[in-house]
Every structure is written in structure tokens, then in C-alpha cells.
Design a protein around this motif. Structure first.
Motif, short mmCIF file in Angstrom:
data_model
loop_
_atom_site.label_atom_id
_atom_site.label_comp_id
_atom_site.label_asym_id
_atom_site.label_seq_id
_atom_site.Cartn_x
_atom_site.Cartn_y
_atom_site.Cartn_z
N GLU A 199 0.84 -1.22 0.04
CA GLU A 199 -0.02 -0.04 -0.08
C GLU A 199 0.85 1.35 0.01
O GLU A 199 2.00 1.11 0.11
N ALA A 200 0.18 2.41 -0.35
CA ALA A 200 1.13 3.68 -0.39
C ALA A 200 1.44 3.85 1.00
O ALA A 200 0.89 3.68 2.00
N GLY A 201 2.83 4.48 1.24
CA GLY A 201 3.42 4.66 2.36
C GLY A 201 4.15 3.41 3.19
O GLY A 201 4.16 3.83 4.46
N SER A 202 4.09 2.57 2.52
CA SER A 202 4.51 1.24 3.02
C SER A 202 6.06 0.97 3.30
O SER A 202 6.66 0.19 3.80
N THR A 210 1.60 -1.55 -6.78
CA THR A 210 0.57 -1.37 -5.43
C THR A 210 -0.11 -2.69 -5.36
O THR A 210 -0.84 -2.91 -4.60
N ALA A 212 3.24 -3.11 6.37
CA ALA A 212 3.29 -1.85 6.85
C ALA A 212 3.46 -1.78 8.26
O ALA A 212 3.47 -2.85 8.74
N ASP A 241 2.09 0.74 15.20
CA ASP A 241 2.60 2.07 15.62
C ASP A 241 3.97 2.26 16.40
O ASP A 241 4.55 3.28 16.46
N LYS A 266 6.42 2.62 13.76
CA LYS A 266 6.45 3.72 13.30
C LYS A 266 7.24 4.82 14.34
O LYS A 266 7.93 5.88 13.95
N ARG A 274 -1.52 11.60 9.71
CA ARG A 274 -1.90 10.66 8.83
C ARG A 274 -1.19 9.02 9.22
O ARG A 274 -0.27 9.13 9.74
N ARG A 275 -1.83 8.26 8.69
CA ARG A 275 -1.34 6.78 9.10
C ARG A 275 -0.03 6.54 8.33
O ARG A 275 0.89 5.84 8.67
N ASP A 276 0.14 7.02 7.04
CA ASP A 276 1.57 6.55 6.14
C ASP A 276 2.76 7.15 6.83
O ASP A 276 2.51 8.25 6.96
N LEU A 277 3.66 6.51 6.79
CA LEU A 277 5.06 6.98 7.25
C LEU A 277 5.68 8.23 6.50
O LEU A 277 5.94 9.14 7.26
#
Length: 220
Positions: free
Chosen positions: A49-52, A121, A147, A150, A153, A181-184
Motif C-alpha cells: 500500500e501507499a506509504g509502506s 501497488t 506496513a 504504531d 512507526k 496521517r497513518r502512512d509513514l
């Protein structure tokens, strides 16, 4: 007038060492091993996914290859010239001509012993690409980038802050994780903005300053 401070924070460069692996330990190890050998599997397709963390891994592998004295190039949604190590990000965005070029590049690198990394993706079988290219991408090692949790992250944020040369408290980290936001990549972007804001004000990172940065981001 706001004071501008330039050239104080060190540039943060994605490397294999500062990638927080989480459940991606095997993938990280395979990338490092592939750079140190001339035989064995040298083709990688990674998806998630995006940001993974796909872009981080591709850019970091190119950076490591260059440090080893290899010719290496990274490209997003395009196909560069051949090198000993080539990384192509966001393969699903390639047009027909670029897909043909990537197919030819794949064959060329396979014959020469070069290393090719491609990201997308979705898994190869679900990509909306030419059949011959999709088949080639499925020949190498395929990994889904998992991903981060928390906790992982939080570790990544702490490492990023340390690389930029400022202290990040537990309170600031937790507030950012709860309200950002959730993505790193987005979280790291807020952290960079917080660092710059603190430098302008000549104050240490705090939750109130983080709130100011996040509020300014909403207004942009």
C-alpha cells in the motif's frame, strides 16, 4: 519577519540501515545480499500500500549500490537507461511505450547479470500491464512490503529525528501518531516541518509547536 535558517538540518537520505524493517526483515536481508553477489536471483518485485516503504527501499538500494561503486539509477513511473542496478518505482503508471522499454530492460539486465527492482501497488498477477511484462515481473523474488505497527512507526520517527539532529520526546511522538496521517512518509513530512518550525523559533520540539505545524498544514 520570520527568520530563515538554511543548511542547518542535515539532509535525510533513505538507506537500508535507517529502514525500520518490522516484518520485512527477510526482504531487507535479500536486497543487501543481492548487492554483494554476482550470481543468484537479481530481480525483485515489491508491492504494498501507499506509504509502506517501497520507495524508501528502492532509493536505499540504489544508494547502497552507488556506495559499492556500482552504476545505479532510480526512476519513478519511467524507465531509465540501463545500469548495473536499476530501480523502477510505481510500475502500474507506465504507459504502453514504457512497458515495452521495461520488458527490454528486464531481458538486458538478466543477460548481463544486472539487478532490477520494480515496485507496484499490487501483486504481478493483478497489475494492469502487458502480459509479457507481467510474466517477467513474476519470475524474480516477490515480496509484499508489510506496513509498520504504531510501535515501529514510533521507532522510525525517533530515528528520523535523530538523523536530523533534534530530540523527539515520547509525548510529541505519540501525539503525532494519534493525530497525524497513518502512512509513514506523511508522518516524516510533518516531522521535517516541525524541525524547521523549531529552528525558526529557536525552540525545542513540543506538542504545542507540533499542533501549530499541523494546523498550518491544514490551512495550506
Amino acid at each position: 519577519m520570520t527568520q530563515m535558517l538554511l543548511g542547518i538540518s542535515p539532509d535525510w537520505v533513505p538507506t537500508l540501515d535507517n529502514f525500520v524493517a518490522g516484518h520485512n526483515v527477510e526482504l531487507l536481508s535479500e536486497l543487501g545480499n543481492a548487492l554483494n553477489r554476482t550470481q543468484g536471483e537479481r530481480g525483485f518485485y515489491i508491492w504494498g500500500e501507499a506509504g509502506s516503504g517501497k520507495t524508501h527501499l528502492l532509493q536505499a538500494t540504489v544508494q547502497r549500490a552507488q556506495a559499492l561503486g556500482l552504476s545505479a539509477v532510480y526512476a519513478r513511473a519511467s524507465v531509465p537507461e540501463a545500469a548495473q542496478v536499476v530501480a523502477v518505482d510505481d510500475v502500474e503508471l507506465l504507459d504502453d511505450a514504457a512497458q515495452i522499454a521495461l520488458f527490454a530492460l528486464y531481458n538486458r539486465l538478466r543477460e548481463s547479470g544486472g539487478m532490477l527492482l520494480v515496485s507496484g501497488t499490487a501483486a504481478p498477477t493483478h497489475l494492469q500491464l502487458r502480459d509479457d511484462l507481467r510474466t517477467r515481473l513474476g519470475w524474480g523474488l516477490i515480496y509484499q512490503v508489510q506496513a509498520l505497527s504504531d510501535e515501529e512507526k514510533a521507532l522510525a520517527l525517533q530515528q528520523h529525528a535523530q538523523a536530523r539532529g533534534f530530540a523527539l520526546s515520547h509525548e510529541v511522538t505519540q501525539y503525532l501518531l494519534r493525530h497525524g496521517r497513518r502512512d509513514l512518509p506523511a508522518l516524516l513530512g510533518v516531522l521535517d516541518a516541525l524541525d524547521e518550525h523549531c529552528l525558526r523559533l529557536q525552540r525545542g520540539a513540543s506538542v504545542p509547536l507540533l499542533k501549530e505545524v499541523m494546523q498550518m498544514a491544514k490551512q495550506d
